[in-house]
Scaffold this active site. Structure first.
Site, PDB file in Angstrom:
ATOM      1  N   TYR A 197     124.260  56.093  -8.171  1.00 26.80           N
ATOM      2  CA  TYR A 197     125.672  55.689  -8.045  1.00 26.80           C
ATOM      3  C   TYR A 197     126.502  56.119  -9.251  1.00 26.80           C
ATOM      4  O   TYR A 197     127.724  56.178  -9.176  1.00 26.80           O
ATOM      5  CB  TYR A 197     125.799  54.175  -7.863  1.00 26.80           C
ATOM      6  CG  TYR A 197     125.244  53.645  -6.546  1.00 26.80           C
ATOM      7  CD1 TYR A 197     124.820  54.509  -5.549  1.00 26.80           C
ATOM      8  CD2 TYR A 197     125.147  52.293  -6.309  1.00 26.80           C
ATOM      9  CE1 TYR A 197     124.313  54.032  -4.355  1.00 26.80           C
ATOM     10  CE2 TYR A 197     124.644  51.805  -5.104  1.00 26.80           C
ATOM     11  CZ  TYR A 197     124.219  52.688  -4.138  1.00 26.80           C
ATOM     12  OH  TYR A 197     123.714  52.210  -2.957  1.00 26.80           O
ATOM     13  N   LYS A 205     110.092  54.774  -5.279  1.00 29.63           N
ATOM     14  CA  LYS A 205     109.755  55.853  -4.351  1.00 29.63           C
ATOM     15  C   LYS A 205     109.042  56.905  -5.196  1.00 29.63           C
ATOM     16  O   LYS A 205     109.429  58.083  -5.244  1.00 29.63           O
ATOM     17  CB  LYS A 205     111.051  56.386  -3.697  1.00 29.63           C
ATOM     18  CG  LYS A 205     110.851  57.342  -2.550  1.00 29.63           C
ATOM     19  CD  LYS A 205     110.395  56.680  -1.264  1.00 29.63           C
ATOM     20  CE  LYS A 205     110.165  57.722  -0.189  1.00 29.63           C
ATOM     21  NZ  LYS A 205     109.499  57.188   1.004  1.00 29.63           N
ATOM     22  N   ASP A 213     110.432  52.318   1.450  1.00 30.87           N
ATOM     23  CA  ASP A 213     110.406  52.300   2.925  1.00 30.87           C
ATOM     24  C   ASP A 213     109.483  51.190   3.421  1.00 30.87           C
ATOM     25  O   ASP A 213     109.813  50.454   4.356  1.00 30.87           O
ATOM     26  CB  ASP A 213     110.006  53.673   3.488  1.00 30.87           C
ATOM     27  CG  ASP A 213     108.875  54.337   2.723  1.00 30.87           C
ATOM     28  OD1 ASP A 213     108.527  53.854   1.626  1.00 30.87           O
ATOM     29  OD2 ASP A 213     108.323  55.334   3.220  1.00 30.87           O
ATOM     30  N   ASP A 245     120.567  47.746  -3.552  1.00 31.47           N
ATOM     31  CA  ASP A 245     121.779  47.544  -2.763  1.00 31.47           C
ATOM     32  C   ASP A 245     121.386  47.266  -1.312  1.00 31.47           C
ATOM     33  O   ASP A 245     121.824  46.298  -0.683  1.00 31.47           O
ATOM     34  CB  ASP A 245     122.621  48.827  -2.867  1.00 31.47           C
ATOM     35  CG  ASP A 245     124.004  48.682  -2.265  1.00 31.47           C
ATOM     36  OD1 ASP A 245     124.336  47.578  -1.807  1.00 31.47           O
ATOM     37  OD2 ASP A 245     124.750  49.685  -2.248  1.00 31.47           O
ATOM     38  N   ASP A 257     120.817  43.295   0.678  1.00 36.33           N
ATOM     39  CA  ASP A 257     121.593  42.938   1.877  1.00 36.33           C
ATOM     40  C   ASP A 257     120.667  42.625   3.045  1.00 36.33           C
ATOM     41  O   ASP A 257     120.911  41.699   3.825  1.00 36.33           O
ATOM     42  CB  ASP A 257     122.551  44.069   2.276  1.00 36.33           C
ATOM     43  CG  ASP A 257     123.934  43.865   1.677  1.00 36.33           C
ATOM     44  OD1 ASP A 257     124.050  43.044   0.744  1.00 36.33           O
ATOM     45  OD2 ASP A 257     124.894  44.516   2.140  1.00 36.33           O
TER      46      ASP A 257
END
Ligand code: NAD
Length: 351
Positions: free
Chosen positions: A135, A186, A218, A242, A246
């Site tokens: 980001y 990852k 994942d 992020d 959620d």
């Protein structure tokens, strides 16, 4: 201790008022000072994060935040839109660790879209790194290739120091809970994440009492739906956090119940509900104030190390739910349906 109170927009002022009543009832001799932020900041001082508001925040020990967002200001240039206030505060105060607990209260098990046996008793904490990663990484942009086709690109970057400090936060949070930390990365595909894993393992040597596990993002996304109760604390990077935070919040099914904290190295924190300004119900006195009240409890726990009053507030919230008080977002047949202020009254009575 001084608390900067930034109610913001929409339902922000309504829900923050209830959290303030609760904090004042506990009588910890806090000093409170309010300032405009978001759309309210823009309307008062022509900026979503006015200079005076920033000055107040910097002279305070913690921030109690409502929500920002005002659709009528969405045509403003990006840097003047209400949501920029949060990004500005994160950056100015270096709030690099975002705490998002996801807790399912027994009375609200039915609010989840998952089966009750999968979520009953769920109590997990996701810690998301908040100031680095793809980001913020440079270079980024959209350029035109030699063949005339456009290409978009962003850069995932993490410095050792950035990984190390959020890893420490993760281990220390796990020490205060179930002593299990799952680091999500990852590392099988991304070099940045390979470094993430190496540093987390290095930091783990300082916390022999915490059991560390690694999981690819994942798989973590799947496990959160399949058997979310296997987790205690999850620590992860900005982008993965992020998405996973959620996802985890929706396991509980009740957006009006979930608090959050964003902390820096000195435990200075911004405490806010995870929901937005809910313009569709603003001004009607029906918003659920519990997420904000629980954010105030987090403030006592994490910025001021006041576990006892934090426990009391959380117990009071559990009690009002057990007594059958509900706002519209968690409505239930046969419950005592109340508005924002009545819910605040019920929490005060329970306290
Ligand atoms: P939202 O979270 O404001 O609302 C989503 C839905 O949940 C709405 O139907 C709303 O009525 C309901 N809801 C939210 N909080 C509630 C509460 N406490 N009690 C009862 N119901 C509640 O999300 P949105 O509608 O996508 O966004 C509205 C505005 O909020 C936008 O401008 C957005 O940018 C902003 N926003 C701000 C933050 C923040 O301040 N941290 C976070 C998310 C969205």
């Amino acid at each position: 201790m001084k608390i900067a109170v930034l109610p913001g927009d929409g339902i922000g002022p309504e829900i923050v008022a209830e959290a303030l009543r609760v904090l004042k009832a506990i009588d910890l001799k806090f000093e409170f000072e309010e300032a405009p932020v978001g759309g309210a900041g823009y309307r008062a001082k022509a900026h979503p994060l006015p200079e005076d508001t920033l000055k107040l925040v910097k002279a305070s020990d913690a921030i109690l935040f409502g929500a920002v967002g005002d659709f009528s200001l969405d045509t403003l240039p990006r840097e003047l839109r209400p949501e920029q206030a949060i990004l500005g505060l994160r950056k100015e105060l270096n709030l690099f660790a975002n705490f998002r607990p996801a807790l399912v209260y027994p009375e609200l098990v039915h609010a989840s879209s998952l089966k009750p046996e999968v979520v009953a008793g769920l109590d997990i904490l996701i810690i998301r790194e908040l100031t680095g990663d793809i980001y913020f990484g440079k270079p980024r942009g959209i350029h035109t290739l030699e063949n005339g086709e456009r290409e978009g690109f962003d850069t995932m970057r993490y410095k050792e120091s950035e990984i190390r400090r959020v890893a420490h936060v993760g281990f220390q949070a796990a020490q205060k809970r179930g002593k299990r930390l799952c680091s999500v990365d990852k590392a099988n595909v991304l070099d940045t994440m390979q470094l993430w894993r190496e540093i987390v393992i290095e930091v783990s040597k300082e916390y022999p009492d915490v059991a560390l596990e690694h999981m690819y993002v994942d798989n973590a996304a799947m496990q959160l739906l399949k058997s979310p109760k296997q987790f205690d604390v999850i620590v992860t990077g900005n982008m993965f956090g992020d998405i996973l935070s959620d996802e985890a919040s929706m396991l509980t099914g009740s957006i009006g119940m979930l608090p959050s904290a964003s902390l820096n190295e000195k435990n200075f924190g911004l405490y806010e509900p995870i929901h937005g300004s809910a313009p569709d119900i603003a001004g009607k006195g029906i918003a659920n104030p519990l997420a904000t009240i629980l954010s105030a409890a987090m403030m006592l726990r994490y910025s001021f190390n006041l576990a006892e009053p934090a426990d009391r507030i959380e117990a009071a919230v559990k009690k009002v739910l057990a007594q059958g008080y509900r706002t519209g977002d968690i409505k239930e047949a046969g419950a005592k349906m109340v508005g924002t202020k009545e819910m605040g009254d019920a929490v005060l009575a329970a306290l």
